[in-house]
Design an enzyme around this catalytic site. Structure first.
Site, PDB file in Angstrom:
ATOM      1  CD  GLU A   2      -6.658  11.392 -21.057  1.00 39.93           C
ATOM      2  OE1 GLU A   2      -6.730  11.407 -19.742  1.00 39.93           O
ATOM      3  OE2 GLU A   2      -7.137  10.302 -21.694  1.00 39.93           O
ATOM      4  CG  ASN A  14      -6.862  13.962 -16.932  1.00 38.16           C
ATOM      5  OD1 ASN A  14      -7.991  13.522 -17.192  1.00 38.16           O
ATOM      6  ND2 ASN A  14      -5.651  13.339 -17.809  1.00 38.16           N
ATOM      7  CD  GLU A  52     -10.271  14.021 -20.922  1.00 37.12           C
ATOM      8  OE1 GLU A  52      -9.919  13.253 -20.074  1.00 37.12           O
ATOM      9  OE2 GLU A  52     -10.433  13.939 -22.026  1.00 37.12           O
ATOM     10  CG  ASP A  90     -11.151  10.802 -17.305  1.00 38.27           C
ATOM     11  OD1 ASP A  90     -11.371   9.995 -18.235  1.00 38.27           O
ATOM     12  OD2 ASP A  90      -9.853  10.951 -16.844  1.00 38.27           O
ATOM     13  CD  GLU A 111     -11.265   6.738 -19.545  1.00 29.96           C
ATOM     14  OE1 GLU A 111     -10.262   7.521 -19.744  1.00 29.96           O
ATOM     15  OE2 GLU A 111     -11.944   6.833 -18.379  1.00 29.96           O
TER      16      GLU A 111
END
Length: 692
Positions: A472, A530, A562, A592, A649
């Protein structure tokens, strides 16, 4: 007749003087209008100039990327790829050259320097390619340094040109504003002169009429007393008609001047200049009579979407209707202004300094919220929008007009962050927080220009197989004084200030380049990026992805996106459209922080999600909270039923890892494995883990 001629002469002189002053006033008014027109023209020219600079930036980025592509193709001896890249590079250079032509009048010296630097670029690139083909890496690296230096010179000259253009524009703008201000002052001076001349005219007329009137009275008395042979004085002629007409013309021109200076053209409300004047006058009155004054600062929620979806004409109709409603809902005697864009203000004077003041203002604010929330008709459709209100009170929330506006503005943004469609009051802490945020915004802008924002990569580990299943991309700020700054200290400010899109573009572009490098190295590690709500609703995101892919193709599954639940649910129709287009390009999508927002099963099906990331708040409590464990278990069951990937996460302990593994969650990320790392350290971590 001598007296009549003397009066006529004096009145003629005064009339000519007043006409001259009025002519000067008309000229001043015409000058003010011309300066306003010049300001608009310069604003349009500046916008076009900024577009040219943006185009050059994009072309320069394409040239830089294509240079790297040519070198990579030469290194791998891929002749076909090198030929394609060379052709694309030539086209990009030609496009850059055309765009520089458009900027040449703005900054001729810098553009000439850029052209000079560009002229040697093909030769340097040829040296790099030749050395790479020959396998002479040191020489190739030395030649590559020369290429990079040319690119750096191009970027520096472009930055100099942009700064120079902005400086010239600001200087011209200040000059025009100063000229307009001088014109207004001169108009007021001419007004005073006209008033003095009018007084002098009245005195002259009075003195000229009193003597004939006395003579008439004396003559009447003589006739009444029986005297004969009384001679009445002649009636003076009407010599004031022209002056009256001239004064009427001056009054009309003065009203036009005030309309230009203090009236908003679109809504008919008072404008920002009138607001500042009213606040300054109100402060003086409050200081004299011991009363308070309140400023209500209002902003229409999500107004940008109106312009984007329905067009600016519909947006203008909404603004006019909002202005009419505010004028109807505001208390009698309150000053309603359009501050800028979709921002409005109401000034309330003569408030008592007692305990009922805040209650009275809150009730008024709630009345405004209800009235502004009613549907707006745009053609045959009805539009629903709300408003956020911030309130500041003199003298508690500021001692000057600027401080009061700043406090009310900060309170309004607090209302935005509190869910919109609500009323918030200013406070000392809020004002200080607004000042700090302004400082951070300036630092972010500087950091973007200096290239201080870089993505770090946190691995997603398949604990069942013991391999790295992805990474990520998480943005980090390399601040020159503070060192590495984590997103929690600047992301919220970037979102509020509209800079989140720029940060997202930096992260996306660099993550794309990194995915390409890992793909070329046969690592093939998928990278997740993201997306903010602003990026998701901005067509620029799709254009950026398409441009990156057009320069060099990347397997779509190696770049994934995400988005949080809350961002996805903000304007879901636009979100769905954007996500569908991204997924249509072959990229995978993930939610997310799943479980912290307000998603539903219907939304999961509607948005066609590929992956769900279980929020860290459930992971950290999974070992001791039955509720957290149940939620995680239910989420995993949902993912299995919908054939979605599940990633946990925030895994920080081995117990958490084992509990998740026991429940069937095999994809995990968190500090237990490693924090986010720069690309080189990430690669070393992966190699060490594979060797262990």
């Amino acid at each position: 007749m001598t007296l009549v001629r003397s009066v006529s002469f004096r009145l003629l002189v005064l009339t000519l003087a007043m006409i001259a002053v009025l002519g000067l006033t008309v000229g001043v008014l015409r000058s003010v209008v011309q300066h306003e027109t010049a300001l608009d023209a310069r604003e349009t020219a500046q916008n076009q100039q900024r577009q040219h600079f943006d185009a050059v930036h994009r072309s320069l980025s394409s040239v830089r990327l294509l240079l790297s592509t040519v070198s990579s193709a030469a290194l791998t001896r891929d002749a076909a790829a090198e030929t394609r890249a060379q052709g694309a590079l030539a086209e990009a250079q030609a496009q850059l050259d055309r765009q520089l032509d458009a900027l040449a009048p703005v900054a001729p010296r810098e553009i000439a320097a850029m052209r000079e630097s560009m002229s040697g670029l093909p030769a340097d690139l040829h040296v790099v390619v030749s050395e790479l083909r020959a396998g002479r890496m040191p020489a190739a690296e030395q030649a590559a340094v020369a290429v990079r230096e040319r690119i750096r010179v191009l970027e520096q000259k472009l930055a100099d040109a942009e700064e120079r253009g902005a400086g010239d524009y600001q200087a011209l703008r200040e000059h025009e504003r100063a000229a307009a201000a001088r014109g207004v002052r001169l108009a007021w001076i001419s007004t005073v002169v006209t008033v003095l001349l009018s007084a002098l005219l009245v005195l002259t007329v009075a003195r000229s009429l009193l003597r004939p009137l006395r003579q008439v009275v004396a003559a009447v008395r003589k006739v009444s007393a029986g005297e004969s042979g009384v001679v009445l004085p002649p009636r003076p002629p009407d010599e004031f008609t022209d002056i009256h007409v001239a004064l009427q013309q001056f009054s009309d021109q003065a009203q036009r001047l005030r309309a230009i200076a203090y009236r908003d053209a679109l809504t008919g409300l008072s404008n920002r200049a009138r607001l500042e004047e009213a606040l300054a006058d109100g402060i003086i009155k409050c200081a004299r009579n011991g009363q308070s004054m309140a400023l209500m600062f209002m902003d229409l929620d999500n107004f940008k979407s109106v312009n984007e979806s329905l067009g600016h004409s519909a947006g203008d109709r909404v603004l006019r209707e909002a202005a009419r409603r505010l004028g109807r809902l505001a208390p009698e005697g309150a000053l309603v202004c359009r501050y800028s864009g979709d921002k409005f203000t109401i000034v309330l004077e003569g408030l008592k300094r007692d305990g009922t003041q805040q209650l009275h203002l809150r009730r008024l604010g709630e009345t405004l919220l209800r009235g502004m929330a009613e549907p707006y008709q745009t053609g045959a459709d009805f539009l629903f929008t709300t408003m956020s209100v911030g309130i500041a009170v003199y003298p508690m929330d500021g001692q000057t007009a600027e401080q009061i506006v700043s406090s009310a503005d900060a309170a309004m943004y607090l209302a935005k962050r509190s869910g919109r469609n609500n009323v918030q009051f200013a406070s000392p802490e809020l004002t200080e927080d607004a000042k700090r945020k302004l400082t951070v915004v300036g630092e972010i802008r500087r950091g973007l220009v200096a290239g201080e924002f870089l993505p770090y990569y946190q691995p997603i580990v398949d604990v069942r197989e013991g391999v790295v299943a992805g990474a990520e991309a998480l943005i980090r700020w390399h601040h020159p004084q503070r060192g590495i700054v984590l997103p929690g200290e600047f992301i919220r400010v970037a979102e509020d200030s509209g800079l989140i899109g720029d940060l997202g573009d930096v992260c996306l572009t660099r993550a794309f380049d990194q995915a390409l490098r890992w793909s070329d190295a046969s690592s093939g590690i998928p990278i997740s990026v993201n997306l903010s709500a602003r990026q998701l609703h901005d067509r620029k995101l799709l254009a950026t992805v398409e441009q990156l892919q057009s320069v060099r193709r990347l397997r779509p599954d190696l770049l994934q996106f995400e988005i949080t639940e809350s961002a996805m649910m903000e304007r879901p129709d636009l979100s769905q459209l954007a996500l569908q287009e991204i997924r249509g390009m072959g990229h995978k999508l993930g939610i997310d922080d799943f479980g912290t927002g307000y998603s539903s099963l219907g939304y999961l099906q509607r948005f066609q999600i590929d992956r769900i990331k279980i929020d860290r708040t459930f992971v950290e409590r999974i070992g001791w909270s039955r509720q957290a464990r149940a939620i995680v278990s239910a989420t995993l069951a949902l993912c299995k039923s919908l054939e979605l990937e599940a990633v946990a996460e925030g895994v920080e302990t081995r117990d958490q890892m084992d509990s998740l593994k026991e429940l069937g969650c095999h994809l995990q990320q968190g500090y237990l494995f490693t924090p986010a790392l720069p690309p080189e350290e990430f690669e070393l971590w992966v190699r060490n883990r594979a060797a262990a």
